[in-house]
Each structure stands twice: as C-alpha cells, then as structure tokens.
Design an enzyme around this catalytic site. Structure first.
Site, PDB file in Angstrom:
ATOM      1  N   GLY A   1       0.779  -1.240   0.000  1.00  0.00           N
ATOM      2  CA  GLY A   1       0.000   0.000   0.000  1.00  0.00           C
ATOM      3  C   GLY A   1       0.803   1.279   0.000  1.00  0.00           C
ATOM      4  CB  SER A   2       4.312   2.241  -0.742  1.00  0.00           C
ATOM      5  OG  SER A   2       4.524   1.715  -2.019  1.00  0.00           O
ATOM      6  CG  ASN A   3       2.049   2.988  -5.813  1.00  0.00           C
ATOM      7  OD1 ASN A   3       2.398   3.957  -6.473  1.00  0.00           O
ATOM      8  ND2 ASN A   3       2.722   1.847  -5.821  1.00  0.00           N
TER       9      ASN A   3
ATOM     10  CB  VAL B   1     -11.552  -5.151 -12.111  1.00  0.00           C
ATOM     11  CG1 VAL B   1     -12.805  -4.325 -11.912  1.00  0.00           C
ATOM     12  CG2 VAL B   1     -10.431  -4.646 -11.195  1.00  0.00           C
TER      13      VAL B   1
ATOM     14  CG  ASN C   1      -3.173  -1.741 -12.780  1.00  0.00           C
ATOM     15  OD1 ASN C   1      -3.058  -1.771 -11.545  1.00  0.00           O
ATOM     16  ND2 ASN C   1      -2.488  -2.543 -13.568  1.00  0.00           N
TER      17      ASN C   1
ATOM     18  CG  HIS D   1       2.309  -3.681 -15.106  1.00  0.00           C
ATOM     19  ND1 HIS D   1       1.819  -4.814 -14.481  1.00  0.00           N
ATOM     20  CD2 HIS D   1       3.455  -4.055 -15.719  1.00  0.00           C
ATOM     21  CE1 HIS D   1       2.629  -5.828 -14.733  1.00  0.00           C
ATOM     22  NE2 HIS D   1       3.633  -5.388 -15.478  1.00  0.00           N
TER      23      HIS D   1
HETATM   24  C1  GRF Z   1       3.671  -1.445  -7.345  1.00  0.00           C
HETATM   25  O1  GRF Z   1       4.965  -1.622  -7.843  1.00  0.00           O
HETATM   26  C2  GRF Z   1       2.679  -1.411  -8.476  1.00  0.00           C
HETATM   27  O2  GRF Z   1       3.206  -0.957  -9.675  1.00  0.00           O
HETATM   28  C3  GRF Z   1       2.318  -2.848  -8.639  1.00  0.00           C
HETATM   29  O3  GRF Z   1       2.371  -3.401  -7.350  1.00  0.00           O
HETATM   30  C4  GRF Z   1       3.222  -2.636  -6.535  1.00  0.00           C
HETATM   31  C5  GRF Z   1       2.428  -2.240  -5.340  1.00  0.00           C
HETATM   32  O4  GRF Z   1       3.214  -1.658  -4.340  1.00  0.00           O
HETATM   33  N1  GRF Z   1       1.077  -2.968  -9.361  1.00  0.00           N
HETATM   34  P1  GRF Z   1       2.494  -0.988  -3.105  1.00  0.00           P
HETATM   35  O5  GRF Z   1       1.520  -1.991  -2.515  1.00  0.00           O
HETATM   36  O6  GRF Z   1       1.790   0.242  -3.591  1.00  0.00           O
HETATM   37  O7  GRF Z   1       3.580  -0.658  -2.122  1.00  0.00           O
END
Ligand code: GRF
Length: 194
Positions: free
Chosen positions: A11-13, A89, A103, A105
């Site tokens: 969940g860092s994003n 999804v 999304n 990637h």
């Molecule tokens: C990210 O590298 C994203 O591109 C991929 O999964 C990873 C998720 O990282 N789809 P986080 O959970 O957001 O830390």
C-alpha cells in the site's frame, strides 16, 4: 470527485495517493475508500492511520454486483484506482466505470505484463531478460490483465549491475512521483459522477 483505491498488499502507492490529494484540495479529488481483498494487508493499517475507510472484500464479494456496487455507491465513488491489486476486476465493474479505472504496472507494458507478473516477479524477469530499460505504465483497466489503453509511461535505464531489488526501489520512486499526477490529469477531464 471521490475515488476508491483497490489494493492487496503493502500500500505504499495507496498511502502516497491519499497524501497527495489531501495536500492539494484544489485538485478536487478525495480518496474516500480503500478496498482490500487480503485481510491483514499492510495497506489496511496505512489507510486506517490516515482516517480513510477500508472495506475488506472476499473474492466472492468482488464478483457480486449486489455487494460491491452498493458499497461503491455508498461512498459516492466516481473512479477506481488499482494500486497493487492482485485480482481481476469483474466486467460489471469495468463496464460501469468505463474510462474511470486506472492501474499502475511496474514495467513498460506490453513487456513483462500478464497473469503472474506482479511485484518482484516483474523486476526479476526484467533483470533476467537483460533489458536495458524498464519503467512504469499507467493504463485503463479492462477485464483482462494489463491490456487497457495506455495513459502514461516513463522509463529508467537498467544496468548489468542492477538486481531485482535495486530496480524495484527505483520503480517505486517513479511511481511515487508520477502516479498521483497522472491520476489527477486523467480524472480532471471527466464529470465527477457516473
Ligand atoms: C507497485 O509496484 C505497483 O506498480 C504494482 O504493485 C506494486 C504495489 O506496491 N502494481 P504498493 O503496494 O503500492 O507498495
């Protein structure tokens, strides 16, 4: 516009997107809900610590229009962001939110995409291939893995000294810098509600 983030893991994003839009009220975007399909995932505590409601859904919940659509409607969700979401999804969601699901990637699609290509697996494949560059792709979501129209890509060089770990760290930094901004630019063009 109220948006939901779907995430399965660290969940860092998700955290970065929540913080980005909190700090920029003028963008008019609010993360109103995090949807997670893995009980105990780190994203749940990250979102909760920031006061964002979290719904933990099973695979069956996700496939059930009577469960998932009222949940999203209850929070007034106008767009969905997948950030490390490892389940497909269903088409009733991609149809209802057409053009409103993005999304990220962690490679330059179409290279290193598809089923099983997520997280560290992607970076291992990039390094093993000897590719001289990699990057990130933000794309629209369809009911097939990694196949929707590409919205944004940016790349970084890969050197023979790189490992999956060094690549992953630089990719996460690219995601941190670009993903929220690309979300804002894409959603800005749409009416707030479905
Ligand atoms: C990210 O590298 C994203 O591109 C991929 O999964 C990873 C998720 O990282 N789809 P986080 O959970 O957001 O830390």
């Amino acid at each position: 516009m109220k948006i939901a983030i779907f995430a399965s893991g660290n969940g860092s994003n998700a955290e970065n997107i929540i913080r980005y839009f909190r700090a920029r009220a003028a963008e008019g975007i609010e993360v109103a809900l995090v949807v997670c399909n893995r009980p105990g995932a780190m994203v749940i505590s990250r979102a909760s610590a920031l006061g964002v409601p979290v719904a933990t859904v099973s695979a069956a919940d996700l496939r059930s229009p009577d469960t998932i659509l009222p949940l999203l409607d209850g929070y007034g969700i106008g767009a969905i962001i997948l950030a490390g979401f490892l389940q497909i999804v269903p088409s009733f969601i991609t149809a209802r939110y057409a053009g409103r699901i993005l999304n990220i990637h962690p490679s330059l699609l179409p290279r290193f995409g598809g089923k099983g290509m997520y997280g560290r697996h992607v970076h291992e494949a990039v390094v093993a291939s000897g590719a001289s560059e990699t990057g990130i792709t933000v794309h629209h979501v369809t009911e097939r893995y990694d196949e929707g129209a590409i919205v944004f890509q940016t790349s970084i060089p890969v050197s023979p000294e790189d490992t999956p770990g060094t690549v992953e760290a630089r990719i996460h930094e690219l995601e941190r810098i670009h993903f929220p901004r690309v979300i804002a630019e894409t959603l800005r063009r749409l009416p707030d509600n479905l």
